[in-house]
Design a protein around this motif. Structure first.
Motif, PDB file in Angstrom:
ATOM      1  N   GLY A   1       0.831  -1.204   0.000  1.00 16.33           N
ATOM      2  CA  GLY A   1       0.000   0.000   0.000  1.00 16.33           C
ATOM      3  C   GLY A   1       0.864   1.252   0.000  1.00 16.33           C
ATOM      4  O   GLY A   1       2.025   1.219  -0.401  1.00 16.33           O
TER       5      GLY A   1
ATOM      6  N   LYS B   1      -0.295   7.816   3.464  1.00 14.62           N
ATOM      7  CA  LYS B   1      -0.899   9.123   3.158  1.00 14.62           C
ATOM      8  C   LYS B   1      -1.030   9.863   4.478  1.00 14.62           C
ATOM      9  O   LYS B   1      -1.902   9.514   5.291  1.00 14.62           O
ATOM     10  CB  LYS B   1      -2.265   8.938   2.517  1.00 14.62           C
ATOM     11  CG  LYS B   1      -2.167   8.526   1.039  1.00 14.62           C
ATOM     12  CD  LYS B   1      -3.484   8.053   0.481  1.00 14.62           C
ATOM     13  CE  LYS B   1      -4.383   9.189   0.045  1.00 14.62           C
ATOM     14  NZ  LYS B   1      -5.635   8.648  -0.546  1.00 14.62           N
TER      15      LYS B   1
ATOM     16  N   GLU C   1      -2.593   3.266   3.588  1.00 12.21           N
ATOM     17  CA  GLU C   1      -3.723   2.931   2.718  1.00 12.21           C
ATOM     18  C   GLU C   1      -3.466   1.598   2.029  1.00 12.21           C
ATOM     19  O   GLU C   1      -2.417   1.388   1.417  1.00 12.21           O
ATOM     20  CB  GLU C   1      -3.902   4.034   1.662  1.00 12.21           C
ATOM     21  CG  GLU C   1      -5.087   3.804   0.745  1.00 12.21           C
ATOM     22  CD  GLU C   1      -5.080   4.792  -0.412  1.00 12.21           C
ATOM     23  OE1 GLU C   1      -5.876   5.747  -0.371  1.00 12.21           O
ATOM     24  OE2 GLU C   1      -4.281   4.601  -1.361  1.00 12.21           O
TER      25      GLU C   1
ATOM     26  N   HIS D   1      -3.551  -1.230  -0.717  1.00 13.62           N
ATOM     27  CA  HIS D   1      -3.507  -1.220  -2.183  1.00 13.62           C
ATOM     28  C   HIS D   1      -4.826  -1.695  -2.812  1.00 13.62           C
ATOM     29  O   HIS D   1      -5.238  -1.210  -3.863  1.00 13.62           O
ATOM     30  CB  HIS D   1      -2.354  -2.150  -2.613  1.00 13.62           C
ATOM     31  CG  HIS D   1      -2.415  -2.616  -4.025  1.00 13.62           C
ATOM     32  ND1 HIS D   1      -2.075  -1.804  -5.075  1.00 13.62           N
ATOM     33  CD2 HIS D   1      -2.800  -3.809  -4.558  1.00 13.62           C
ATOM     34  CE1 HIS D   1      -2.232  -2.490  -6.210  1.00 13.62           C
ATOM     35  NE2 HIS D   1      -2.673  -3.698  -5.926  1.00 13.62           N
TER      36      HIS D   1
ATOM     37  N   HIS E   1      -8.448  -2.041  -1.793  1.00 16.57           N
ATOM     38  CA  HIS E   1      -9.685  -1.244  -1.849  1.00 16.57           C
ATOM     39  C   HIS E   1      -9.539   0.104  -1.147  1.00 16.57           C
ATOM     40  O   HIS E   1     -10.526   0.799  -0.912  1.00 16.57           O
ATOM     41  CB  HIS E   1     -10.865  -1.984  -1.197  1.00 16.57           C
ATOM     42  CG  HIS E   1     -11.076  -3.369  -1.709  1.00 16.57           C
ATOM     43  ND1 HIS E   1     -10.538  -4.481  -1.088  1.00 16.57           N
ATOM     44  CD2 HIS E   1     -11.731  -3.820  -2.807  1.00 16.57           C
ATOM     45  CE1 HIS E   1     -10.873  -5.570  -1.772  1.00 16.57           C
ATOM     46  NE2 HIS E   1     -11.588  -5.197  -2.820  1.00 16.57           N
ATOM     47  N   GLY E   2      -8.299   0.416  -0.730  1.00 13.69           N
ATOM     48  CA  GLY E   2      -8.052   1.760  -0.200  1.00 13.69           C
ATOM     49  C   GLY E   2      -8.465   1.992   1.238  1.00 13.69           C
ATOM     50  O   GLY E   2      -8.522   3.140   1.681  1.00 13.69           O
TER      51      GLY E   2
ATOM     52  N   CYS F   1      -7.983   2.713   4.949  1.00  8.11           N
ATOM     53  CA  CYS F   1      -6.835   3.365   5.584  1.00  8.11           C
ATOM     54  C   CYS F   1      -6.772   3.001   7.064  1.00  8.11           C
ATOM     55  O   CYS F   1      -7.803   2.894   7.732  1.00  8.11           O
ATOM     56  CB  CYS F   1      -6.968   4.889   5.460  1.00  8.11           C
ATOM     57  SG  CYS F   1      -6.666   5.457   3.788  1.00  8.11           S
TER      58      CYS F   1
END
Ligand code: FES
Ligand SMILES: [Fe+2]
Length: 324
Positions: free
Chosen positions: A71, A74, A79, A81, A83-84, A86
């Motif tokens: 990932g 941020k 985050e 890789h 489905h994002g 966090c």
């Protein structure tokens, strides 16, 4: 179960989890950096927030199991890789997912983790870590952490495995060793040719302190070394060299756990692609140890044959009950 197993339910694994273990060098984890680690038979993601906070998280995303080391960082979040989702520096997402995030502390250029389930103890004070130090590149070897600890206390092998060294010449005239017990381990006193040699200290469960010759001008320097198991048959050594004066810092590594030059030369010797006569390296002692420890199956050594090894095994006997 092999006595060298280090997972959370194994006797050795429980002992190692009741101590702070170094897991990476600080310089190898820049801000927004991510490393994939394997320590004590568990996979982990080590990342650093943009504000500089180091975080140890589980290796796999609790949503669909994707490797979090792939990932990105941020701000103060990692985050995934896939489905994002966090995760914050405590291992929590805004949604339903969270994961374990063991305590970390940074000291002397190392990142230490507490991998046990119990509440973390205080990080034991090591005065040298406050002074000028150089943290050497981690050395990952395909052998048990216990083999590497034994090797550092095994005086008899020096005259054979390291026969090209000055120390071997000194020891060939006969040597004596004596153990002085301490609360947390012991000190091994060594003398040869009527001379007292630098002592070796062992601190439970997996720390060593010894002196290494640097050069005739600079003499010896003290090394504080942790032999940390990645699993039963792989370990990584973290070494802090205590320096007489400040030196330029070591360079960061993009892949700190990749095989080192020592490992590459050792493997070439083991596979017969290189002969002893062709070997040219400033790390001869380490290559000699690599081929001694990494060419065969991982076993516990019969350890009662000299005082340092007997003292080590006495300390660890509770974790290796079947070996007597
Ligand atoms: S697998 Fe990580 S967000 Fe889905
Ligand atoms: Fe050695």
């Amino acid at each position: 179960m092999s006595p060298l197993e280090v997972h959370a339910k194994s006797p050795a694994g429980r002992l190692l989890r009741a101590a702070w273990q170094p897991v990476a060098r600080s310089i190898d984890l820049p801000k927004a950096g991510i490393l994939a680690l394997r320590m004590l038979s568990q996979d982990w993601t080590l990342w650093r927030s943009e504000a500089g906070i180091p975080v140890l998280a589980e290796a796999f995303c609790p949503h669909r199991g994707t490797r979090l080391s792939l990932g990105r960082v941020k701000g103060e979040r990692l985050e995934c890789h896939h489905h994002g989702i966090c995760f914050d520096t405590f291992g929590w997402s805004n949604e339903t997912f969270s994961m374990r995030s063991p305590p970390l502390q940074e000291q002397g250029g190392l990142i230490f983790a507490w991998l046990g389930e119990e509440e973390a103890a205080a990080l034991p004070p090591i005065p040298e870590l406050q002074g000028p130090v150089r943290v050497l590149a981690p050395e990952s070897w395909p052998c048990s952490f216990y083999s590497r600890i034994q090797n550092s206390l095994d005086i008899r092998h020096v005259a054979h495995a390291h026969r090209r060294s000055g120390l071997a010449t000194l020891l060939s005239e006969g040597w004596e060793s004596k153990v002085e017990e301490e609360d947390s381990g012991f000190v091994l006193h060594l003398s040869a040719g009527g001379k007292e040699l630098p002592k070796i200290r062992f601190v439970m469960p997996n720390r060593l302190e010894f002196f290494t010759p640097v050069s005739p001008e600079l003499g010896w320097r003290k090394h504080i070394v942790w032999r940390v198991p990645q699993d039963a048959v792989h370990c990584v050594s973290f070494t802090v060299a205590s320096l007489p004066a400040a030196e330029a810092p070591a360079a960061p590594l993009a892949r700190p756990f990749a095989p080192s030059q020592i490992a590459e030369l050792g493997e070439a010797l083991l596979e017969g692609r290189l002969q002893w006569e062709e070997l040219k390296t400033e790390h001869l002692t380490e290559v000699e140890d690599y081929v001694a420890l990494c060419g065969g199956p991982a076993t516990l050594w019969p350890s009662e044959e000299e005082p340092g090894l007997a003292a080590l095994h006495a300390r660890w006997r509770g974790a290796f009950p079947e070996t007597g």
